[in-house]
Design an enzyme around this catalytic site. Structure first.
Site, PDB file in Angstrom:
ATOM      1  N   GLU A 156      16.918 -36.125   6.479  1.00 49.76           N
ATOM      2  CA  GLU A 156      15.955 -37.073   7.058  1.00 49.76           C
ATOM      3  C   GLU A 156      14.505 -36.731   6.724  1.00 49.76           C
ATOM      4  OE1 GLU A 156      16.855 -37.484  11.256  1.00 49.76           O
ATOM      5  OE2 GLU A 156      18.466 -38.880  10.808  1.00 49.76           O
ATOM      6  N   GLU A 312      25.480 -40.596   9.527  1.00 45.36           N
ATOM      7  CA  GLU A 312      25.539 -40.069  10.895  1.00 45.36           C
ATOM      8  C   GLU A 312      25.582 -41.222  11.885  1.00 45.36           C
ATOM      9  OE1 GLU A 312      22.364 -37.455  12.072  1.00 45.36           O
ATOM     10  OE2 GLU A 312      22.283 -36.514  10.095  1.00 45.36           O
TER      11      GLU A 312
HETATM   12  C1  GLA Z   1      19.352 -36.814  13.097  1.00 41.36           C
HETATM   13  C2  GLA Z   1      19.591 -35.519  12.367  1.00 41.36           C
HETATM   14  C3  GLA Z   1      20.688 -34.705  12.941  1.00 41.36           C
HETATM   15  C4  GLA Z   1      20.660 -34.715  14.450  1.00 41.36           C
HETATM   16  C5  GLA Z   1      20.707 -36.131  14.912  1.00 41.36           C
HETATM   17  C6  GLA Z   1      20.756 -36.279  16.406  1.00 41.36           C
HETATM   18  O1  GLA Z   1      20.017 -37.882  12.581  1.00 41.36           O
HETATM   19  O2  GLA Z   1      19.804 -35.709  10.995  1.00 41.36           O
HETATM   20  O3  GLA Z   1      20.562 -33.387  12.453  1.00 41.36           O
HETATM   21  O4  GLA Z   1      19.519 -34.080  14.908  1.00 41.36           O
HETATM   22  O5  GLA Z   1      19.548 -36.790  14.462  1.00 41.36           O
HETATM   23  O6  GLA Z   1      20.861 -37.616  16.793  1.00 41.36           O
END
Ligand code: GLA
Ligand code: ZN
Length: 679
Positions: A156, A312
């Site tokens: 991210e 995710e």
């Molecule tokens: C992001 C991050 C993860 C985690 C999630 C929690 O997407 O990439 O590592 O912290 O948030 O929702």
């Protein structure tokens, strides 16, 4: 057959999670339990290594891959695959201690201490070198391991750095853009305003808390630079990876409603798109949340014009929102299948197992602190896994869309920065969502595209609030309409150029004026309590926020204002331009006016719903389709929590999960169905 799998060595739906076994290195019995539970959950993939740097390189140049060797081996022996992450999202202490330049400097000029994650300086040569070194080691060690199917670059990417290195790089970026000519920059930035003329590039500072923020061209270029520099950093990460593992596809996980990076610029450095989806389910009508989420699925699919991965999602709740609500029964499977309906080839979770301590210990996970499969969440994940196995033939197939909505980061940045209209509340995201929803609620596949993307083939293209329209965009839109497309534009269209300078001589600028056959004179911003009205078709529609005063030149007026001093002047126009048409909506409405306009355009263009819908589907219900060129797969989803819905298909089709054939289907609350139309 028309198919393209994001990870070509694994041509299946991926069902997996972020897995952080390094947190359990002192209790390896947990690893063995994990392997059993992964099997029970019907998963087939784990994403590892995201935050593992401190374990992999415990001190500078000293590498220890034993934990990763063991875990990749176990996952492979368990018959599952690995997406391997580079660890640059978070750094080990030694790195920050020895090379403070890797730490970010804020807008206030203060350098951060070691903390958090995704906060390195993306210009620092030291950070780039250290990342390249560890990536090289990972590529050499695991690049030919058959368990590994793709790279996940960092995590991210976000944020900006104001250190000296970044400021210098920004000046170089501007020198390059303006041919090393400060007068050219001054002219394009309108910098003589308030006597802010620059004498040389060294006087330029990035916009920030204590620095210049009044020069809009500069603000815009800083945002462009942040995207550019993030991309330069990714390119460094990729150097060893492309060299050693040219066979492994690469992605980086992108985000929901992410403001600061123009992801369109990533298309030439990644091989497939992936994103992390955390909608606020149950915060209001779930169909609103569903259609917003659908917008982002559609954007990431359209980005690379092929299937993407849902990298995710949470199987229940997150822990970082003000209120962290569990997903209601049924919604986890439904929202997972939603991604698939929109072209994802995976359902992946954050996280496989809840960490025991630190900030994410209460974040949803497939396996909770109880460590068992005897939970509602685990059963839900397992059910999704079983469904994905049953519909695996759909993996790799495409979404064909006849319509598109234009969304543009640069436009959003320029629009939000401009002092005018509703100064701090332009509602660009919301407006794009509203237009996209018109298609969502009619069961019509819709792409979300950049204003510069190839628009050929779309029957309708909607361009909401396209305030910044550079020369290339104007040409693109003009050619699209000229060749027979239907363009639906709105207030603010064609106001400023690529440097955020106002177009002179009437807007919408240049050829857009001919395309729409109108000229705009002024925009009235309404106070939040004010309303205006127009009549279109049979009905009266309420107008809010903006009423633009326009004059038709060649366009036909199809709706006029009913109130105020601009009563009788046009609110909606249609213009024929060569083989195509351009509709202009001069005022913002809640939804009914655009809904009526879109019905008219759908009729005219012959755009079809993937189901037999005439007009909108029952409230909360939507439908999408994927195709491999031979078969059509239709997904019907119901986001109502308490009402089942009846939907009529175009003909009798096979329900892929029950095996039954039907033409009329009944979808339970938070339910869905997947049909196959064989050819
Ligand atoms: C992001 C991050 C993860 C985690 C999630 C929690 O997407 O990439 O590592 O912290 O948030 O929702
Ligand atoms: Zn920096």
């Amino acid at each position: 057959m028309k198919k393209k799998h994001p990870c070509s060595s694994f041509p299946h739906f991926i069902h997996g999670a972020d897995y952080n076994p390094e947190q359990w290195i002192y209790d390896k019995a947990v690893w063995d339990m994990d392997m059993q539970l992964m099997e029970k959950a019907h998963t087939n993939e784990m994403t590892v290594g995201i935050f593992s740097w401190a374990k992999l390189e415990p001190s500078e140049g000293v590498y220890d891959f034993s934990f990763l060797d063991e875990i990749i081996d176990k996952i492979g022996k368990n018959g599952k695959k690995v997406i391997l992450s580079t660890p640059s999202g978070a750094r080990p202490h030694w790195l920050a201690e020895k090379y403070p330049e890797v730490l970010r400097v804020g807008q206030d000029g203060v350098r951060e201490h070691f903390r958090a994650r995704e906060n390195h300086c993306f210009t620092s040569p030291v950070y780039r070198e250290k990342v390249k070194n560890i990536n090289r080691k990972l590529a050499e060690r695991y690049g030919n391991n058959p368990t590994v199917i793709a790279w996940h670059i960092s995590n991210e990417f976000n944020g900006e750095c104001h250190c000296q290195l970044c400021c210098d790089a920004f000046r170089d970026f501007l020198k390059n853009k303006f041919n090393n000519n400060i007068d050219e920059l001054n002219h394009n930035y309108w910098a003589d305003f308030w006597s802010h003329t620059y004498a040389n590039f060294e006087q330029i500072e990035p916009p920030g808390k204590n620095t210049e923020t009044g020069i809009h061209g500069l603000n815009l270029d800083w945002k462009r630079f942040v995207t550019h520099q993030t991309k330069e950093f990714i390119k460094c990460e990729l150097e060893p990876i492309r060299e050693i593992t040219p066979h492994l596809p690469v992605t980086t996980n992108m985000m929901f409603e992410f403001y600061d990076i123009d992801y369109y610029k990533f298309v030439d450095i990644i091989d497939f798109a992936s994103w992390d989806s955390y909608p606020e389910w149950h915060s209001c009508d779930d169909s609103v949340i569903a259609s917003k989420t659908a917008f982002w699925h559609d954007l990431y699919r359209s980005l690379m014009k092929k299937p993407f991965l849902l990298m995710e999602s949470t199987p229940s709740l997150v822990n970082w929102k003000p209120y962290n609500k569990m997903k209601r029964p049924g919604l986890d499977v439904l929202s997972s299948l939603q991604a698939i309906a929109h072209g994802s080839d995976s359902v992946q979770y954050f996280q496989w197992r809840k960490s025991r301590g630190s900030s994410e210990k209460f974040h949803g996970a497939v396996v909770g602190h109880d460590g068992t499969d005897n939970t509602r969440v685990f059963r839900s994940v397992k059910k999704t896994g079983e469904i994905l196995e049953a519909i695996d033939e759909i993996a790799g197939s495409f979404v064909d869309s006849q319509v598109a909505v234009i969304f543009d980061w640069e436009n959003m940045w320029a629009l939000d920065d401009c002092q005018g209209y509703a100064k701090d509340d332009k509602k660009y995201f919301e407006t794009c969502y509203d237009y996209h929803r018109l298609f969502w609620e009619r069961g019509i596949n819709c792409d979300i595209v950049s204003p510069k993307s190839d628009l050929k083939g779309y029957k309708i293209v909607v361009a909401p609030m396209l305030y910044l329209t550079d020369a290339e965009t104007i040409e693109n839109l003009k050619n699209y309409v000229s060749d027979g497309g239907i363009l639906y534009g709105t207030y603010m269209m064609g106001t400023v150029d690529a440097n955020d300078l106002c177009y002179l001589g009437g807007i919408p600028a240049k050829d857009l004026r001919k395309v729409f056959g109108i000229v705009s004179e002024e925009i009235d911003t309404l106070y939040p309590h004010e309303r205006c009205h127009t009549v279109f078709g049979e009905a009266e529609h309420e107008l809010i926020d903006y009423c633009e005063v326009i004059h038709p030149e060649t366009a036909e007026v199809v709706a006029s204002y009913c109130d105020g001093f601009y009563k009788y002047s046009p609110a909606v126009t249609i213009n024929s331009f060569n083989k195509g048409k351009a509709v202009y909506q001069a005022a913002r409405d809640r939804q009914s006016l655009k809904s009526a306009i879109i019905d008219m355009l759908i009729q005219e263009s012959g755009v079809t719903s993937v189901v037999d819908a005439l007009g909108v589907l029952p409230h909360g219900v939507t439908a999408h389709s994927r195709t491999d060129g031979e078969n059509l797969y239709i997904f019907v989803e119901n986001y109502s929590c308490d009402e089942s819905a009846t939907v009529k298909l175009r003909k009798k089709m096979k329900n892929m999960l029950t095996g039954e054939f039907c033409e009329i289907c009944e979808i339970a609350p938070y339910g869905f169905a997947i049909f196959k139309e064989e050819h």
